[in-house]
Design a protein around this motif. Structure first.
Motif, PDB file in Angstrom:
ATOM      1  N   ASP A  60       0.834  -1.218   0.000  1.00 34.38           N
ATOM      2  CA  ASP A  60       0.000   0.000   0.000  1.00 34.38           C
ATOM      3  C   ASP A  60       0.860   1.256   0.000  1.00 34.38           C
ATOM      4  O   ASP A  60       0.366   2.347  -0.314  1.00 34.38           O
ATOM      5  CB  ASP A  60      -0.922   0.016   1.228  1.00 34.38           C
ATOM      6  CG  ASP A  60      -2.011  -1.043   1.142  1.00 34.38           C
ATOM      7  OD1 ASP A  60      -2.315  -1.482   0.012  1.00 34.38           O
ATOM      8  OD2 ASP A  60      -2.529  -1.435   2.199  1.00 34.38           O
ATOM      9  N   GLU A  61       2.156   1.114   0.332  1.00 36.09           N
ATOM     10  CA  GLU A  61       3.044   2.270   0.393  1.00 36.09           C
ATOM     11  C   GLU A  61       4.018   2.329  -0.788  1.00 36.09           C
ATOM     12  O   GLU A  61       4.797   3.276  -0.898  1.00 36.09           O
ATOM     13  CB  GLU A  61       3.841   2.232   1.706  1.00 36.09           C
ATOM     14  CG  GLU A  61       2.957   2.327   2.949  1.00 36.09           C
ATOM     15  CD  GLU A  61       3.756   2.181   4.227  1.00 36.09           C
ATOM     16  OE1 GLU A  61       4.968   1.844   4.139  1.00 36.09           O
ATOM     17  OE2 GLU A  61       3.174   2.381   5.312  1.00 36.09           O
ATOM     18  N   ILE A  62       3.988   1.333  -1.661  1.00 35.00           N
ATOM     19  CA  ILE A  62       4.925   1.273  -2.782  1.00 35.00           C
ATOM     20  C   ILE A  62       4.325   1.936  -4.023  1.00 35.00           C
ATOM     21  O   ILE A  62       3.194   1.640  -4.421  1.00 35.00           O
ATOM     22  CB  ILE A  62       5.304  -0.186  -3.111  1.00 35.00           C
ATOM     23  CG1 ILE A  62       6.068  -0.808  -1.937  1.00 35.00           C
ATOM     24  CG2 ILE A  62       6.149  -0.262  -4.389  1.00 35.00           C
ATOM     25  CD1 ILE A  62       7.430  -0.225  -1.671  1.00 35.00           C
ATOM     26  N   VAL A  63       5.093   2.838  -4.621  1.00 31.86           N
ATOM     27  CA  VAL A  63       4.710   3.439  -5.902  1.00 31.86           C
ATOM     28  C   VAL A  63       5.248   2.531  -7.004  1.00 31.86           C
ATOM     29  O   VAL A  63       6.455   2.291  -7.095  1.00 31.86           O
ATOM     30  CB  VAL A  63       5.302   4.861  -6.038  1.00 31.86           C
ATOM     31  CG1 VAL A  63       5.015   5.436  -7.426  1.00 31.86           C
ATOM     32  CG2 VAL A  63       4.736   5.761  -4.954  1.00 31.86           C
ATOM     33  N   THR A  64       4.354   2.017  -7.853  1.00 34.47           N
ATOM     34  CA  THR A  64       4.769   0.999  -8.811  1.00 34.47           C
ATOM     35  C   THR A  64       5.209   1.557 -10.159  1.00 34.47           C
ATOM     36  O   THR A  64       5.769   0.827 -10.981  1.00 34.47           O
ATOM     37  CB  THR A  64       3.628  -0.010  -9.049  1.00 34.47           C
ATOM     38  OG1 THR A  64       2.443   0.702  -9.419  1.00 34.47           O
ATOM     39  CG2 THR A  64       3.367  -0.837  -7.790  1.00 34.47           C
ATOM     40  N   TYR A  65       5.003   2.855 -10.393  1.00 28.99           N
ATOM     41  CA  TYR A  65       5.408   3.419 -11.686  1.00 28.99           C
ATOM     42  C   TYR A  65       5.887   4.849 -11.496  1.00 28.99           C
ATOM     43  O   TYR A  65       5.164   5.695 -10.953  1.00 28.99           O
ATOM     44  CB  TYR A  65       4.248   3.391 -12.683  1.00 28.99           C
ATOM     45  CG  TYR A  65       4.592   3.982 -14.029  1.00 28.99           C
ATOM     46  CD1 TYR A  65       5.501   3.354 -14.881  1.00 28.99           C
ATOM     47  CD2 TYR A  65       4.021   5.179 -14.454  1.00 28.99           C
ATOM     48  CE1 TYR A  65       5.830   3.890 -16.110  1.00 28.99           C
ATOM     49  CE2 TYR A  65       4.341   5.730 -15.684  1.00 28.99           C
ATOM     50  CZ  TYR A  65       5.250   5.086 -16.504  1.00 28.99           C
ATOM     51  OH  TYR A  65       5.582   5.624 -17.723  1.00 28.99           O
TER      52      TYR A  65
END
Length: 466
Positions: free
Chosen positions: A78-83
């Motif tokens: 939920d805290e990871i930016v994937t792009y």
């Protein structure tokens, strides 16, 4: 200049220099259908790729996190930016790369290496490839070396036939995650009978804090061809968790030969959950050369499927775990056809409370008579705080085979240290000499520039840098 002096000039700060975040777009943190659709739209995916991403997301949501291996509970998707799209477009000239990004790759030595010893280079920054170049004479021979997004547009049939066929999303949770949000990476196609004598290299740099990098590497060697592909990775250190969940798929045709060399030098806030797999046809050869140094946690086990009669695998790897690191690495081999052979040779080093685990899996199916496989793992602990484990699994379904496993775990010899010191060598250099000698079988398999980098990293670790 002596090797000792040269190594002492290298500092970890080379890899930890951060650039100001000038990204032009970041996806919302977390993983939702809206995020996946947004990534796909911004990348102008064909319809089949969007469908693939969405199905991968469904698989991701249905699979649990692995309940074995290192603790990865601090990873919160939920805290990871994937792009993260950098403020740069892909170009074929370093002069056209934005200054701050070019400076980063200059420090890492990528442009210089291209001039001296590489036939092609790709450079990825965060989620996008920003530079790509290949020598004209290779393209004239029919060799294709480009980024994955260009490959989808210009070689869609080939990509669609092979994409995530070796590593399907259902393989594990992070393969499914990759299938949903992958971005960037490299595509290599070598026609039958073509020998690429000078290495190709891709370098992946993750600059953004709290982000993930999900590059996809797809390499296809047709019958009787050969190539050497080098991959490098690094990132600066942050106080938040970063994630690397790339995917590598290698197709080695009949009588073809592929060498795949990697040094992974991620920062200590990185979760490295990468997946690599090769399919080797009759009389083909896959050579893995792997160095794992950075990251807080690694789970990495390159797999070779020896699919055709006489297919071979050579795996050479070194892992160095220091304070705060739990590096769970190894290799797996699946013997499907008769007269296949594999040789796995690894070295693991741990210090300052670091944990290094070697995990292997060898499977010999009932059709793989006269298969041969030798597994050799040597582990060196530099102090009493550290930990080293060897966890081999062998599943043999036929009797007429030659399979062996040898493991050695020990501490650095104080007698050897004393002997070297009695010859006028100080203690720190004596320890470094022993460790360099321990990994020498690995270093000699690397291209010169990467062997030097590996020795640099070893000495940085020995100096206690975090």
């Amino acid at each position: 200049m002596s090797k000792k002096t040269y190594i002492e000039d290298i500092e970890r700060t080379l890899y930890d220099i951060k650039n100001v975040d000038k990204s032009v777009y970041k996806s919302q943190a977390g993983l939702t259908e809206e995020v996946v659709r947004d990534i796909s739209k911004r990348k102008n995916d064909p319809d089949w790729m969007l469908d693939f991403r969405l199905k991968s997301l469904e698989v991701y949501e249905s699979i649990n996190i692995p309940n074995w291996g290192p603790d990865i509970s601090r990873l919160n998707m939920d805290e990871i930016v994937t792009y993260v799209r950098p403020d740069a477009k892909m170009v074929g000239s370093w002069d056209e790369v934005p200054q701050d990004i070019r400076d980063t790759f200059d420090r890492l030595g990528i442009p210089a290496a291209e001039k001296q010893s590489l036939a092609g280079v790709g450079a990825q920054y965060d989620s996008e490839v920003v530079y790509h170049s290949v020598q004209k004479r290779l393209t004239e021979q029919g060799v294709i070396y480009t980024d994955m997004e260009t490959a989808i547009k210009e070689h869609e049939d080939i990509v669609r036939e092979h994409f995530m066929k070796l590593v399907p999303p259902k393989d594990h949770k992070f393969a499914a995650l990759h299938g949903a949000v992958w971005s960037g990476g490299s595509f290599v196609y070598v026609p039958a009978g073509v020998n690429v004598k000078i290495p190709l290299q891709s370098y992946f740099r993750l600059n953004a804090a709290g982000a993930g990098q999900f590059e996809h590497t797809l390499i296809i060697l047709e019958e009787g061809s050969s190539a050497h592909f080098i991959e490098g990775c690094s990132a600066p250190k942050y106080n938040v968790t970063n994630l690397h969940a790339g995917c590598v798929e290698l197709f080695v045709g009949e009588g073809a030969r592929l060498r795949y060399s990697t040094i992974e030098n991620w920062s200590r806030n990185m979760m490295n959950l990468n997946t690599k797999r090769a399919l080797v046809e009759k009389n083909g050869l896959i050579e893995w050369v792997s160095g794992s140094f950075g990251s807080a946690v690694s789970m990495l086990y390159p797999c070779s499927i020896l699919h055709g009669e006489g297919a071979r695998c050579e795996f050479t790897g070194v892992t160095f775990a220091s304070k705060g690191q739990n590096l769970d690495t190894g290799a797996s081999v699946i013997h499907v056809a008769p007269h296949t052979s594999a040789n796995i040779n690894t070295r693991t080093i741990s210090k300052s409370g670091g944990a290094a685990t070697y995990r292997s899996a060898v499977k010999v199916t009932k059709n793989a008579h006269h298969a041969k496989c030798s597994v050799n793992c040597e582990s060196l602990m530099l102090d009493s705080e550290s930990r080293s484990d060897t966890l081999p699994v062998m599943d043999i379904e036929v009797g007429d085979v030659d399979i062996g496993h040898e493991a050695k775990i020990g501490r650095i010899s104080e007698d050897a240290i004393f002997y070297l010191m009695s010859r006028g060598i100080d203690e720190a250099e004596a320890r470094a000499m022993i460790v360099r000698g321990f990994v020498e079988p690995i270093a000699k398999e690397l291209p010169l520039e990467y062997a030097v980098e590996m020795n640099n990293l070893i000495n940085i670790e020995l100096e206690g840098a975090n």
